[in-house]
Design a protein around this motif. Structure first.
Motif, PDB file in Angstrom:
ATOM      1  N   TRP A  59      37.687   7.173  29.135  1.00 15.98           N
ATOM      2  CA  TRP A  59      37.677   7.580  27.738  1.00 15.98           C
ATOM      3  C   TRP A  59      36.414   7.069  27.045  1.00 15.98           C
ATOM      4  CZ3 TRP A  59      40.527   4.790  23.362  1.00 15.98           C
ATOM      5  CH2 TRP A  59      40.549   5.568  22.230  1.00 15.98           C
ATOM      6  N   ALA A  60      36.096   5.796  27.223  1.00 10.51           N
ATOM      7  CA  ALA A  60      34.879   5.234  26.623  1.00 10.51           C
ATOM      8  C   ALA A  60      33.629   5.885  27.213  1.00 10.51           C
ATOM      9  CB  ALA A  60      34.842   3.728  26.836  1.00 10.51           C
ATOM     10  N   TYR A  61      33.654   6.127  28.502  1.00  9.57           N
ATOM     11  CA  TYR A  61      32.525   6.773  29.193  1.00  9.57           C
ATOM     12  C   TYR A  61      32.274   8.176  28.638  1.00  9.57           C
ATOM     13  CZ  TYR A  61      30.191   8.994  33.215  1.00  9.57           C
ATOM     14  OH  TYR A  61      29.349   9.691  34.035  1.00  9.57           O
ATOM     15  N   LEU A  62      33.321   8.950  28.477  1.00 11.34           N
ATOM     16  CA  LEU A  62      33.162  10.315  27.984  1.00 11.34           C
ATOM     17  C   LEU A  62      32.760  10.338  26.514  1.00 11.34           C
ATOM     18  CD1 LEU A  62      36.178  12.046  29.744  1.00 11.34           C
ATOM     19  CD2 LEU A  62      33.777  12.165  30.371  1.00 11.34           C
ATOM     20  N   ILE A  63      33.224   9.376  25.728  1.00 11.65           N
ATOM     21  CA  ILE A  63      32.786   9.299  24.333  1.00 11.65           C
ATOM     22  C   ILE A  63      31.293   9.004  24.264  1.00 11.65           C
ATOM     23  CG2 ILE A  63      32.932   7.862  22.251  1.00 11.65           C
ATOM     24  CD1 ILE A  63      35.947   7.761  22.686  1.00 11.65           C
ATOM     25  N   LEU A  64      30.808   8.084  25.097  1.00 12.02           N
ATOM     26  CA  LEU A  64      29.368   7.808  25.127  1.00 12.02           C
ATOM     27  C   LEU A  64      28.566   9.017  25.573  1.00 12.02           C
ATOM     28  CD1 LEU A  64      29.001   4.191  26.509  1.00 12.02           C
ATOM     29  CD2 LEU A  64      28.270   5.054  24.312  1.00 12.02           C
ATOM     30  N   LEU A  65      29.069   9.731  26.570  1.00 13.12           N
ATOM     31  CA  LEU A  65      28.363  10.926  27.012  1.00 13.12           C
ATOM     32  C   LEU A  65      28.274  11.958  25.895  1.00 13.12           C
ATOM     33  CD1 LEU A  65      29.587  11.598  30.659  1.00 13.12           C
ATOM     34  CD2 LEU A  65      27.343  10.831  29.913  1.00 13.12           C
ATOM     35  N   ARG A  66      29.360  12.115  25.152  1.00 11.52           N
ATOM     36  CA  ARG A  66      29.342  13.076  24.052  1.00 11.52           C
ATOM     37  C   ARG A  66      28.418  12.645  22.929  1.00 11.52           C
ATOM     38  NH1 ARG A  66      34.670  16.202  23.104  1.00 11.52           N
ATOM     39  NH2 ARG A  66      34.844  17.087  25.179  1.00 11.52           N
ATOM     40  N   SER A  67      28.376  11.368  22.640  1.00 11.55           N
ATOM     41  CA  SER A  67      27.544  10.915  21.519  1.00 11.55           C
ATOM     42  C   SER A  67      26.052  11.018  21.835  1.00 11.55           C
ATOM     43  CB  SER A  67      27.914   9.489  21.120  1.00 11.55           C
ATOM     44  OG  SER A  67      27.599   8.587  22.148  1.00 11.55           O
ATOM     45  N   TRP A  68      25.686  10.944  23.106  1.00  9.21           N
ATOM     46  CA  TRP A  68      24.285  11.048  23.496  1.00  9.21           C
ATOM     47  C   TRP A  68      23.974  12.363  24.202  1.00  9.21           C
ATOM     48  CZ3 TRP A  68      24.004   5.424  25.619  1.00  9.21           C
ATOM     49  CH2 TRP A  68      23.871   4.547  24.541  1.00  9.21           C
ATOM     50  N   ARG A  69      24.689  13.408  23.846  1.00 10.36           N
ATOM     51  CA  ARG A  69      24.515  14.703  24.497  1.00 10.36           C
ATOM     52  C   ARG A  69      23.111  15.266  24.300  1.00 10.36           C
ATOM     53  NH1 ARG A  69      28.605  19.129  22.743  1.00 10.36           N
ATOM     54  NH2 ARG A  69      29.858  17.272  22.813  1.00 10.36           N
ATOM     55  N   GLY A  70      22.521  15.110  23.132  1.00 13.65           N
ATOM     56  CA  GLY A  70      21.207  15.677  22.857  1.00 13.65           C
ATOM     57  C   GLY A  70      20.048  14.852  23.378  1.00 13.65           C
ATOM     58  N   LYS A  71      20.284  13.602  23.700  1.00 13.99           N
ATOM     59  CA  LYS A  71      19.218  12.703  24.176  1.00 13.99           C
ATOM     60  C   LYS A  71      19.298  12.618  25.699  1.00 13.99           C
ATOM     61  CE  LYS A  71      19.878  10.100  19.971  1.00 13.99           C
ATOM     62  NZ  LYS A  71      21.203  10.387  19.462  1.00 13.99           N
ATOM     63  N   ARG A  72      18.533  13.425  26.367  1.00 15.31           N
ATOM     64  CA  ARG A  72      18.636  13.586  27.814  1.00 15.31           C
ATOM     65  C   ARG A  72      18.437  12.307  28.627  1.00 15.31           C
ATOM     66  NH1 ARG A  72      21.597  17.008  30.461  1.00 15.31           N
ATOM     67  NH2 ARG A  72      20.594  17.960  32.211  1.00 15.31           N
ATOM     68  N   PRO A  73      17.402  11.487  28.371  1.00 15.31           N
ATOM     69  CA  PRO A  73      17.235  10.268  29.184  1.00 15.31           C
ATOM     70  C   PRO A  73      18.395   9.283  29.031  1.00 15.31           C
ATOM     71  CG  PRO A  73      15.194  10.761  28.016  1.00 15.31           C
ATOM     72  CD  PRO A  73      16.235  11.689  27.491  1.00 15.31           C
ATOM     73  N   LYS A  74      18.861   9.092  27.795  1.00 12.19           N
ATOM     74  CA  LYS A  74      19.998   8.187  27.590  1.00 12.19           C
ATOM     75  C   LYS A  74      21.256   8.759  28.228  1.00 12.19           C
ATOM     76  CE  LYS A  74      18.552   5.918  23.363  1.00 12.19           C
ATOM     77  NZ  LYS A  74      18.860   5.681  21.962  1.00 12.19           N
ATOM     78  N   TRP A  75      21.441  10.070  28.105  1.00 10.95           N
ATOM     79  CA  TRP A  75      22.620  10.707  28.681  1.00 10.95           C
ATOM     80  C   TRP A  75      22.642  10.528  30.198  1.00 10.95           C
ATOM     81  CZ3 TRP A  75      23.891  14.430  32.222  1.00 10.95           C
ATOM     82  CH2 TRP A  75      25.196  14.898  32.174  1.00 10.95           C
ATOM     83  N   LEU A  76      21.499  10.729  30.847  1.00  8.51           N
ATOM     84  CA  LEU A  76      21.430  10.552  32.307  1.00  8.51           C
ATOM     85  C   LEU A  76      21.681   9.101  32.708  1.00  8.51           C
ATOM     86  CD1 LEU A  76      18.460  12.842  33.331  1.00  8.51           C
ATOM     87  CD2 LEU A  76      20.839  13.080  34.011  1.00  8.51           C
ATOM     88  N   ALA A  77      21.159   8.154  31.924  1.00  7.73           N
ATOM     89  CA  ALA A  77      21.385   6.737  32.238  1.00  7.73           C
ATOM     90  C   ALA A  77      22.866   6.392  32.121  1.00  7.73           C
ATOM     91  CB  ALA A  77      20.551   5.862  31.305  1.00  7.73           C
ATOM     92  N   VAL A  78      23.515   6.857  31.061  1.00 11.07           N
ATOM     93  CA  VAL A  78      24.949   6.603  30.897  1.00 11.07           C
ATOM     94  C   VAL A  78      25.735   7.319  31.970  1.00 11.07           C
ATOM     95  CG1 VAL A  78      26.930   7.057  29.385  1.00 11.07           C
ATOM     96  CG2 VAL A  78      24.851   6.114  28.440  1.00 11.07           C
ATOM     97  N   TYR A  79      25.334   8.542  32.304  1.00 16.05           N
ATOM     98  CA  TYR A  79      26.045   9.341  33.304  1.00 16.05           C
ATOM     99  C   TYR A  79      26.078   8.623  34.657  1.00 16.05           C
ATOM    100  CZ  TYR A  79      27.149  13.390  36.245  1.00 16.05           C
ATOM    101  OH  TYR A  79      27.719  14.243  37.148  1.00 16.05           O
ATOM    102  N   TRP A  80      24.936   8.132  35.114  1.00 17.52           N
ATOM    103  CA  TRP A  80      24.882   7.485  36.429  1.00 17.52           C
ATOM    104  C   TRP A  80      25.362   6.036  36.388  1.00 17.52           C
ATOM    105  CZ3 TRP A  80      24.889  10.160  40.576  1.00 17.52           C
ATOM    106  CH2 TRP A  80      24.309  11.419  40.580  1.00 17.52           C
ATOM    107  N   PHE A  81      24.894   5.264  35.418  1.00 19.10           N
ATOM    108  CA  PHE A  81      25.279   3.850  35.366  1.00 19.10           C
ATOM    109  C   PHE A  81      26.767   3.692  35.071  1.00 19.10           C
ATOM    110  CE2 PHE A  81      25.824  -0.161  33.031  1.00 19.10           C
ATOM    111  CZ  PHE A  81      25.426  -1.033  34.022  1.00 19.10           C
ATOM    112  N   GLY A  82      27.277   4.507  34.179  1.00 15.67           N
ATOM    113  CA  GLY A  82      28.692   4.430  33.833  1.00 15.67           C
ATOM    114  C   GLY A  82      29.609   4.791  34.979  1.00 15.67           C
TER     115      GLY A  82
END
Length: 102
Positions: A59-82
């Protein structure tokens, strides 16, 4: 490894399918699916408490992914690290348990 792989799949699916819906159904379905797969395939190794904990983490992981949807580098970092963080935690805990038995 299964929770991390499922987390990557659910992260991508919610980005494509459920863009405007709430996050909690995705986290709940992740926890239920993980608990069911752990019970059926592994013979009950995934406890309901662990599946619930992974569901809240998702749940926390998906909320972070949604909040950084427009910022591609941060989204990729959260996607893999999370997705790899639970795998690393389990691996470290197994290493600690193995050393305590020696």
């Amino acid at each position: 490894m299964l929770p991390s792989l499922l987390l990557l799949i659910f992260g991508k699916l919610q980005d494509y399918i459920g863009r405007n819906g709430p996050v909690w159904p995705w986290a709940l379905s992740y926890g239920l699916f993980l608990g069911l797969v752990g019970f059926v395939l592994v013979g009950g190794e995934m406890s309901p408490i662990a599946a619930t904990a992974f569901g809240f983490y998702c749940w926390a992981y998906l909320i972070l992914l949604r909040s950084w949807r427009g910022k591609r580098p941060k989204w990729l970092a959260v996607y893999w690290f999370g997705a790899l963080l639970p795998l690393a935690i389990v691996w470290i805990s197994f290493m600690v348990m193995q050393r305590s038995f020696l």
